[in-house]
Design a protein around this motif. Structure first.
Motif, PDB file in Angstrom:
ATOM      1  N   THR A  16     -74.706 -63.705 -51.762  1.00 33.72           N
ATOM      2  CA  THR A  16     -75.346 -63.120 -52.931  1.00 33.72           C
ATOM      3  C   THR A  16     -74.676 -63.680 -54.181  1.00 33.72           C
ATOM      4  N   PRO A  17     -75.220 -63.367 -55.369  1.00 31.03           N
ATOM      5  CA  PRO A  17     -74.540 -63.757 -56.609  1.00 31.03           C
ATOM      6  C   PRO A  17     -73.363 -62.840 -56.950  1.00 31.03           C
ATOM      7  N   GLY A  18     -72.859 -62.114 -55.997  1.00 33.56           N
ATOM      8  CA  GLY A  18     -71.710 -61.258 -56.181  1.00 33.56           C
ATOM      9  C   GLY A  18     -72.026 -59.831 -55.766  1.00 33.56           C
ATOM     10  N   PRO A  19     -71.069 -59.166 -55.085  1.00 36.67           N
ATOM     11  CA  PRO A  19     -69.762 -59.702 -54.728  1.00 36.67           C
ATOM     12  C   PRO A  19     -69.866 -60.749 -53.626  1.00 36.67           C
ATOM     13  N   VAL A  20     -68.795 -61.500 -53.438  1.00 35.20           N
ATOM     14  CA  VAL A  20     -68.775 -62.541 -52.416  1.00 35.20           C
ATOM     15  C   VAL A  20     -67.620 -62.283 -51.453  1.00 35.20           C
ATOM     16  N   GLU A  21     -67.527 -63.122 -50.436  1.00 39.65           N
ATOM     17  CA  GLU A  21     -66.434 -62.992 -49.472  1.00 39.65           C
ATOM     18  C   GLU A  21     -65.093 -63.239 -50.164  1.00 39.65           C
ATOM     19  N   VAL A  22     -64.080 -62.551 -49.696  1.00 42.93           N
ATOM     20  CA  VAL A  22     -62.755 -62.639 -50.299  1.00 42.93           C
ATOM     21  C   VAL A  22     -61.829 -63.458 -49.402  1.00 42.93           C
ATOM     22  N   ASP A  23     -61.092 -64.365 -50.009  1.00 38.95           N
ATOM     23  CA  ASP A  23     -60.137 -65.182 -49.272  1.00 38.95           C
ATOM     24  C   ASP A  23     -59.158 -64.274 -48.533  1.00 38.95           C
ATOM     25  N   PRO A  24     -58.901 -64.514 -47.243  1.00 36.34           N
ATOM     26  CA  PRO A  24     -57.963 -63.673 -46.489  1.00 36.34           C
ATOM     27  C   PRO A  24     -56.582 -63.572 -47.137  1.00 36.34           C
ATOM     28  N   ARG A  25     -56.172 -64.613 -47.864  1.00 36.18           N
ATOM     29  CA  ARG A  25     -54.874 -64.557 -48.532  1.00 36.18           C
ATOM     30  C   ARG A  25     -54.871 -63.533 -49.661  1.00 36.18           C
ATOM     31  N   VAL A  26     -56.032 -63.344 -50.289  1.00 36.97           N
ATOM     32  CA  VAL A  26     -56.158 -62.312 -51.319  1.00 36.97           C
ATOM     33  C   VAL A  26     -56.121 -60.931 -50.679  1.00 36.97           C
ATOM     34  N   LEU A  27     -56.822 -60.770 -49.555  1.00 34.61           N
ATOM     35  CA  LEU A  27     -56.796 -59.490 -48.846  1.00 34.61           C
ATOM     36  C   LEU A  27     -55.377 -59.135 -48.427  1.00 34.61           C
ATOM     37  N   ARG A  28     -54.633 -60.129 -47.990  1.00 36.85           N
ATOM     38  CA  ARG A  28     -53.232 -59.883 -47.607  1.00 36.85           C
ATOM     39  C   ARG A  28     -52.419 -59.454 -48.827  1.00 36.85           C
ATOM     40  N   ALA A  29     -52.643 -60.109 -49.955  1.00 34.74           N
ATOM     41  CA  ALA A  29     -51.894 -59.761 -51.161  1.00 34.74           C
ATOM     42  C   ALA A  29     -52.171 -58.318 -51.595  1.00 34.74           C
ATOM     43  N   LEU A  30     -53.405 -57.847 -51.370  1.00 30.67           N
ATOM     44  CA  LEU A  30     -53.761 -56.480 -51.748  1.00 30.67           C
ATOM     45  C   LEU A  30     -52.959 -55.437 -50.963  1.00 30.67           C
ATOM     46  N   SER A  31     -52.409 -55.842 -49.823  1.00 38.44           N
ATOM     47  CA  SER A  31     -51.679 -54.896 -48.974  1.00 38.44           C
ATOM     48  C   SER A  31     -50.182 -54.876 -49.251  1.00 38.44           C
ATOM     49  N   PHE A  32     -49.705 -55.661 -50.205  1.00 37.86           N
ATOM     50  CA  PHE A  32     -48.268 -55.752 -50.470  1.00 37.86           C
ATOM     51  C   PHE A  32     -47.730 -54.443 -51.051  1.00 37.86           C
ATOM     52  N   PRO A  33     -46.425 -54.200 -50.915  1.00 33.22           N
ATOM     53  CA  PRO A  33     -45.832 -52.947 -51.417  1.00 33.22           C
ATOM     54  C   PRO A  33     -46.012 -52.779 -52.926  1.00 33.22           C
ATOM     55  N   ILE A  34     -46.126 -51.540 -53.351  1.00 31.70           N
ATOM     56  CA  ILE A  34     -46.332 -51.219 -54.758  1.00 31.70           C
ATOM     57  C   ILE A  34     -45.034 -51.385 -55.544  1.00 31.70           C
ATOM     58  N   LEU A  35     -45.147 -51.971 -56.718  1.00 34.24           N
ATOM     59  CA  LEU A  35     -44.034 -52.034 -57.679  1.00 34.24           C
ATOM     60  C   LEU A  35     -44.390 -51.169 -58.883  1.00 34.24           C
ATOM     61  N   GLY A  36     -43.391 -50.641 -59.539  1.00 35.75           N
ATOM     62  CA  GLY A  36     -43.616 -49.908 -60.771  1.00 35.75           C
ATOM     63  C   GLY A  36     -44.136 -50.837 -61.856  1.00 35.75           C
ATOM     64  N   GLN A  37     -44.960 -50.313 -62.755  1.00 31.81           N
ATOM     65  CA  GLN A  37     -45.615 -51.190 -63.730  1.00 31.81           C
ATOM     66  C   GLN A  37     -44.659 -51.762 -64.772  1.00 31.81           C
ATOM     67  N   PHE A  38     -43.456 -51.192 -64.890  1.00 32.35           N
ATOM     68  CA  PHE A  38     -42.478 -51.748 -65.817  1.00 32.35           C
ATOM     69  C   PHE A  38     -41.286 -52.373 -65.081  1.00 32.35           C
ATOM     70  N   ASP A  39     -41.395 -52.475 -63.769  1.00 32.54           N
ATOM     71  CA  ASP A  39     -40.400 -53.189 -62.972  1.00 32.54           C
ATOM     72  C   ASP A  39     -40.401 -54.648 -63.435  1.00 32.54           C
ATOM     73  N   PRO A  40     -39.225 -55.226 -63.738  1.00 34.43           N
ATOM     74  CA  PRO A  40     -39.188 -56.625 -64.198  1.00 34.43           C
ATOM     75  C   PRO A  40     -39.910 -57.591 -63.253  1.00 34.43           C
ATOM     76  N   GLU A  41     -39.873 -57.288 -61.967  1.00 34.59           N
ATOM     77  CA  GLU A  41     -40.568 -58.144 -61.011  1.00 34.59           C
ATOM     78  C   GLU A  41     -42.087 -58.089 -61.251  1.00 34.59           C
ATOM     79  N   PHE A  42     -42.579 -56.898 -61.610  1.00 36.23           N
ATOM     80  CA  PHE A  42     -44.008 -56.745 -61.863  1.00 36.23           C
ATOM     81  C   PHE A  42     -44.411 -57.331 -63.218  1.00 36.23           C
ATOM     82  N   THR A  43     -43.603 -57.114 -64.236  1.00 35.52           N
ATOM     83  CA  THR A  43     -43.945 -57.663 -65.558  1.00 35.52           C
ATOM     84  C   THR A  43     -43.906 -59.195 -65.532  1.00 35.52           C
ATOM     85  N   SER A  44     -43.047 -59.749 -64.674  1.00 33.60           N
ATOM     86  CA  SER A  44     -43.048 -61.207 -64.496  1.00 33.60           C
ATOM     87  C   SER A  44     -44.367 -61.659 -63.876  1.00 33.60           C
TER      88      SER A  44
END
Length: 413
Positions: A16-44
């Protein structure tokens, strides 16, 4: 005890013209542990995302960041933040999403001037420039790629005319960003709004955008706090404040700046997905990615024509990531779509408004834009049409697509 079943969505080939299939690497990234929004690792991570967006949008703009929400949230954020009651806004319409720009602008209290061209075509830039001179708006809002009609509007001449007249130009590039060039600086685009769920192959939920110093100047003129206004009620009445708090770009840029002024709680997992989608895109390379979309589009078009079907719209202004097909006379378009979905697990789209029931739309976007998907949809569509007793040259569609791939040696597909 709960009777609800574990979630297990069907595996589809989404064309379709959207939504489309999502790259498995993106799906994997969505499952990563949560960081605080002001954690330096997250702001980087935020800073890296902004840097990658600059490359994608082909711009030196300081401000390139996502708005949390679907692609419409980015469109609304730009228009709500720029338009003051009584501002004149010019909207050239060549499909459904031009009407959306009109609606949002009217809700902002703008004096909206719009004009239309026939669906399936685009404007001659001179026609738009003539209207700009005639109406002298403060803002021109346009769609770059209309998924409703499969057309793409040339913008470079319009952008130059707006810049020469000191008029802001805001562009909806939701359908085009990541699939075909969007040259923000070279085309003199002041604000460009995108989405994640199309050519970026990230789930819907963020609207990456960019805007330049001309836009920022307008935003700053509406910040009542920095202007030292004492009477906030009077300021609102005079239109000097921005109608939306959530979509206030002046506050959002403070959040995305080094100041990190708290505005909202960032959608952590979605930012992971956007970051990974951008990383994958830039690893492939912009030119290679655009070429991949073109090759698969050519193969799809060749297959559709090889099947004897008629393409809809002006081919000289065709949107390279969406192909529109006129539904053959006597064929129930929804019955065909239903059979494709139920028997082949393939989803294609119908259309809207005057084109509802008249055309099918097939997207070749992002991760869905692959040789196997193109060949699969062509073979399946041929089989379904034969099942609906439509006479066509059996086998020619896939062969025509294979000829295109053979000509390119399949290097980018």
């Amino acid at each position: 005890m709960s009777n609800y079943k574990e979630l297990s969505p069907s595996l589809r080939t989404i064309m379709t013209p959207g939504p489309v299939e999502v790259d498995p690497r993106v799906l994997r990234a969505l499952s990563f542990p949560i960081l605080g929004q002001f954690d330096p690792e997250f702001t980087s991570l935020m800073n890296e995302t902004m840097a990658m967006l600059r490359e994608l949008y082909m711009t030196d703009n300081e401000w390139c960041y996502p708005v949390d929400g679907t692609s419409r949230s980015g469109i609304e954020a730009v228009l709500v933040s720029l338009i003051q009651p009584g501002d004149k806004v010019l909207v050239p319409i060549y499909g459904r999403f031009g009407h959306l720009l009109v609606e949002i602008s009217e809700r902002c209290g703008a004096e909206v001037v719009f004009f239309e061209t026939e669906w399936g075509t685009v404007f001659d830039p001179e026609e738009v420039i003539k209207a700009i001179h005639a109406h002298k708006p403060s803002l021109v809002a346009m769609v770059h790629g209309e998924t409703s009609t499969g057309q793409m509007q040339p913008l470079a001449e319009i952008g130059k005319a707006c810049r020469d007249l000191d008029i802001l130009l805001a562009v909806d590039a939701v359908a085009t960003i990541g699939g075909t060039p969007v040259e923000t600086d070279a085309w003199h685009l002041d604000a460009v709004m995108g989405g994640t769920q199309k050519c970026l192959s990230v789930p819907s939920g963020m609207a990456p955008l960019t805007y330049n110093s001309r836009v920022e100047k307008k935003l700053m003129s509406r910040k009542t706090v920095e202007r030292g206004l004492r009477d906030a009620t009077s300021a609102r009445a005079e239109g000097r404040t921005i109608a939306s708090n959530y979509f206030d770009l002046s506050q959002l840029q403070d959040y995305w700046s080094s100041a990190r002024l708290n505005h909202h709680t960032e959608a952590t997992s979605m930012l992971y997905g956007l970051h990974e989608g951008l990383r994958i895109l830039l690893q492939e390379g912009l030119e290679a990615r655009f070429q991949r979309h073109l090759v698969n589009e050519r193969a799809l078009v060749a297959g559709i024509q090889g099947m004897g079907l008629q393409l809809y719209g002006d081919m000289s202004s065709k949107l390279p990531v969406v192909t529109c097909i006129t539904i053959p006379e006597g064929i129930d378009g929804e019955s065909v779509r239903s059979m494709l979905l139920n028997d082949f697990s393939i989803e294609i789209a119908s259309s809207f408004g005057p084109l509802k029931g008249q055309i099918w739309r097939i997207g070749t976007m992002g991760f869905s834009c692959q040789r196997k998907n193109v060949l699969h949809v062509l073979g399946a569509l041929e089989a379904v049409l034969l099942r609906h007793r439509h006479v066509l040259p059996a086998g020619e569609a896939v062969q025509a697509a294979l000829d295109v791939y053979a000509g390119k040696e399949g290097a980018l597909c």
